[in-house]
Write a protein that holds these residues in place. Structure first.
Motif, PDB file in Angstrom:
ATOM      1  N   LEU A 189       7.084   8.917   0.440  1.00 40.91           N
ATOM      2  CA  LEU A 189       8.348   8.313   0.047  1.00 40.91           C
ATOM      3  C   LEU A 189       9.136   7.870   1.284  1.00 40.91           C
ATOM      4  O   LEU A 189       9.675   6.754   1.324  1.00 40.91           O
ATOM      5  N   VAL A 190       9.195   8.723   2.297  1.00 38.13           N
ATOM      6  CA  VAL A 190       9.874   8.354   3.543  1.00 38.13           C
ATOM      7  C   VAL A 190       9.182   7.152   4.178  1.00 38.13           C
ATOM      8  O   VAL A 190       9.831   6.219   4.654  1.00 38.13           O
ATOM      9  N   ALA A 191       7.844   7.168   4.182  1.00 34.89           N
ATOM     10  CA  ALA A 191       7.094   6.046   4.738  1.00 34.89           C
ATOM     11  C   ALA A 191       7.408   4.755   3.994  1.00 34.89           C
ATOM     12  O   ALA A 191       7.544   3.686   4.604  1.00 34.89           O
TER      13      ALA A 191
ATOM     14  N   PHE B 152      10.649   3.295   4.920  1.00 34.80           N
ATOM     15  CA  PHE B 152      10.526   2.678   6.238  1.00 34.80           C
ATOM     16  C   PHE B 152       9.782   1.347   6.156  1.00 34.80           C
ATOM     17  O   PHE B 152      10.171   0.356   6.780  1.00 34.80           O
ATOM     18  N   ALA B 153       8.694   1.297   5.378  1.00 36.14           N
ATOM     19  CA  ALA B 153       7.806   0.133   5.386  1.00 36.14           C
ATOM     20  C   ALA B 153       8.188  -0.955   4.388  1.00 36.14           C
ATOM     21  O   ALA B 153       8.021  -2.150   4.687  1.00 36.14           O
ATOM     22  N   VAL B 154       8.682  -0.568   3.215  1.00 34.57           N
ATOM     23  CA  VAL B 154       8.949  -1.569   2.170  1.00 34.57           C
ATOM     24  C   VAL B 154      10.033  -2.575   2.578  1.00 34.57           C
ATOM     25  O   VAL B 154       9.845  -3.791   2.387  1.00 34.57           O
ATOM     26  N   PRO B 155      11.167  -2.152   3.140  1.00 35.67           N
ATOM     27  CA  PRO B 155      12.154  -3.161   3.563  1.00 35.67           C
ATOM     28  C   PRO B 155      11.590  -4.141   4.599  1.00 35.67           C
ATOM     29  O   PRO B 155      11.907  -5.342   4.565  1.00 35.67           O
TER      30      PRO B 155
ATOM     31  N   ARG C 235       0.831  -1.204   0.000  1.00 36.77           N
ATOM     32  CA  ARG C 235       0.000   0.000   0.000  1.00 36.77           C
ATOM     33  C   ARG C 235       0.867   1.255   0.000  1.00 36.77           C
ATOM     34  O   ARG C 235       0.684   2.152  -0.820  1.00 36.77           O
ATOM     35  N   VAL C 236       1.808   1.325   0.933  1.00 38.53           N
ATOM     36  CA  VAL C 236       2.612   2.535   1.074  1.00 38.53           C
ATOM     37  C   VAL C 236       3.543   2.705  -0.121  1.00 38.53           C
ATOM     38  O   VAL C 236       3.685   3.810  -0.667  1.00 38.53           O
TER      39      VAL C 236
ATOM     40  N   LEU D 123       4.691   5.718  -5.209  1.00 34.22           N
ATOM     41  CA  LEU D 123       4.956   5.822  -6.647  1.00 34.22           C
ATOM     42  C   LEU D 123       3.878   6.646  -7.344  1.00 34.22           C
ATOM     43  O   LEU D 123       4.192   7.485  -8.205  1.00 34.22           O
ATOM     44  N   LEU D 124       2.618   6.415  -6.977  1.00 37.78           N
ATOM     45  CA  LEU D 124       1.525   7.170  -7.594  1.00 37.78           C
ATOM     46  C   LEU D 124       1.630   8.659  -7.265  1.00 37.78           C
ATOM     47  O   LEU D 124       1.482   9.518  -8.147  1.00 37.78           O
ATOM     48  N   LEU D 125       1.894   8.971  -6.002  1.00 41.14           N
ATOM     49  CA  LEU D 125       1.971  10.376  -5.590  1.00 41.14           C
ATOM     50  C   LEU D 125       3.195  11.068  -6.177  1.00 41.14           C
ATOM     51  O   LEU D 125       3.127  12.237  -6.586  1.00 41.14           O
ATOM     52  N   LEU D 126       4.326  10.375  -6.224  1.00 45.20           N
ATOM     53  CA  LEU D 126       5.525  10.968  -6.802  1.00 45.20           C
ATOM     54  C   LEU D 126       5.331  11.247  -8.290  1.00 45.20           C
ATOM     55  O   LEU D 126       5.749  12.299  -8.799  1.00 45.20           O
TER      56      LEU D 126
END
Length: 292
Positions: A183-185, A188-191, A47-48, A53-56
């Motif tokens: 992006l920061v989130a 933090f969350a993807v790894p 989700r994050v 990617l969508l927001l960037l």
């Protein structure tokens, strides 16, 4: 004739906001249904990460430089955004969506009431505490998972800090704060998600479902909320958003078959009442309490 024209115009922001609430909570229900496939951490990462990617791609925040004084605030803002998503998904995995969402909304309520010094606001705090007391394992007729409750309170704390630091970066260019924060989130969350879910996150059908959750939970609600905010007073927006737990409970019932007891519905009603009352009677808002 003017009144007849005004009624449809006034109905449009209300419809946009209700559609936003349904979209966000429907996304939460779909995400919970995918927990057995990729786990809580994997679903949070999807989700994050996909939302980032969508927001960037949409806002392209690199077009404007970020002042050095804003960097730390953006990092904390994004970390709270990631923590809020991770905590609330862990809560969803252990307790019904409507209850988890009700507890989570106490975070913005605390921020709003902290800015007020009126005696009436004590009543809203007491009402919220009464609702929370009905949900605690010691008082509930059907005790909820205490770990799930802790994660829901963690999401509430993260949301409160997200609002505080979101206000500090609100002066950035349009969309820059939320896109960089997401992006920061994601960093933090993807790894964490990859470490827990691994290859399961790369299955095409799972990626497609994750994209659907990102759209339902982030992209669509953000757009609809912005459209509603431009056309209705902020305090009215806050009152209507307080219905989020009820919408979440309805989506959980329809999509996941979650059923709540009468006491749990009463608890949700108390928290909704406290949030709506706080939004209705608070002085001019100094923070933005829109959800993510």
């Amino acid at each position: 004739m003017a009144d007849a024209a005004a009624r449809p115009a006034g109905a449009l922001p209300l419809a946009a906001l209700m559609a936003s609430l349904v979209s966000q909570n429907l996304g939460a229900a779909v995400a919970k249904s995918l927990f057995p496939v990729v786990g809580v951490e994997g679903m949070t990462a999807l989700r994050v990460g996909l939302s980032a990617l969508l927001l960037l791609a949409f806002w392209r925040p690199w077009r404007m430089p970020v002042a050095r004084r804003d960097v730390a605030n953006v990092v904390v803002y994004g970390a709270m955004l990631g923590g809020m998503n991770l905590c609330i998904y862990h809560a969803f995995g252990r307790i019904p969506i409507g209850i988890a969402t009700a507890i989570e909304t106490t975070g913005p309520l605390v921020v709003v009431l902290a800015a007020s010094r009126r005696a009436l606001d004590v009543a809203w705090v007491v009402l919220a505490l009464a609702g929370l007391a009905l949900l605690l394992p010691l008082t509930a007729s059907q005790p909820l998972d205490p770990v799930g409750l802790l994660f829901a309170f963690g999401a509430a704390a993260s949301w409160a800090l997200y609002i505080v630091f979101g206000k500090r970066v609100s002066g950035l260019a349009s969309g820059q704060a939320v896109s960089l924060g997401m992006l920061v989130a994601a960093l933090f969350a993807v790894p964490i998600g990859i470490a827990h879910a691994g290859a399961a996150m790369r299955v095409p059908t799972t990626l497609l479902a994750g994209l659907g959750v990102a759209l339902l939970s982030s992209a669509v609600p953000y757009s609809l909320e912005m459209a509603a905010l431009r056309r209705m007073p902020r305090h009215v927006f806050g009152i209507l958003v307080s219905a989020t737990p009820a919408v979440g409970a309805a989506c959980g019932a329809v999509v996941l078959g979650e059923r709540l007891t009468a006491w749990q519905w009463l608890a949700i009603a108390c928290i909704i009442g406290a949030s709506a009352g706080g939004a209705a009677t608070a002085r001019r808002a100094t923070v933005d309490v829109a959800g993510v």
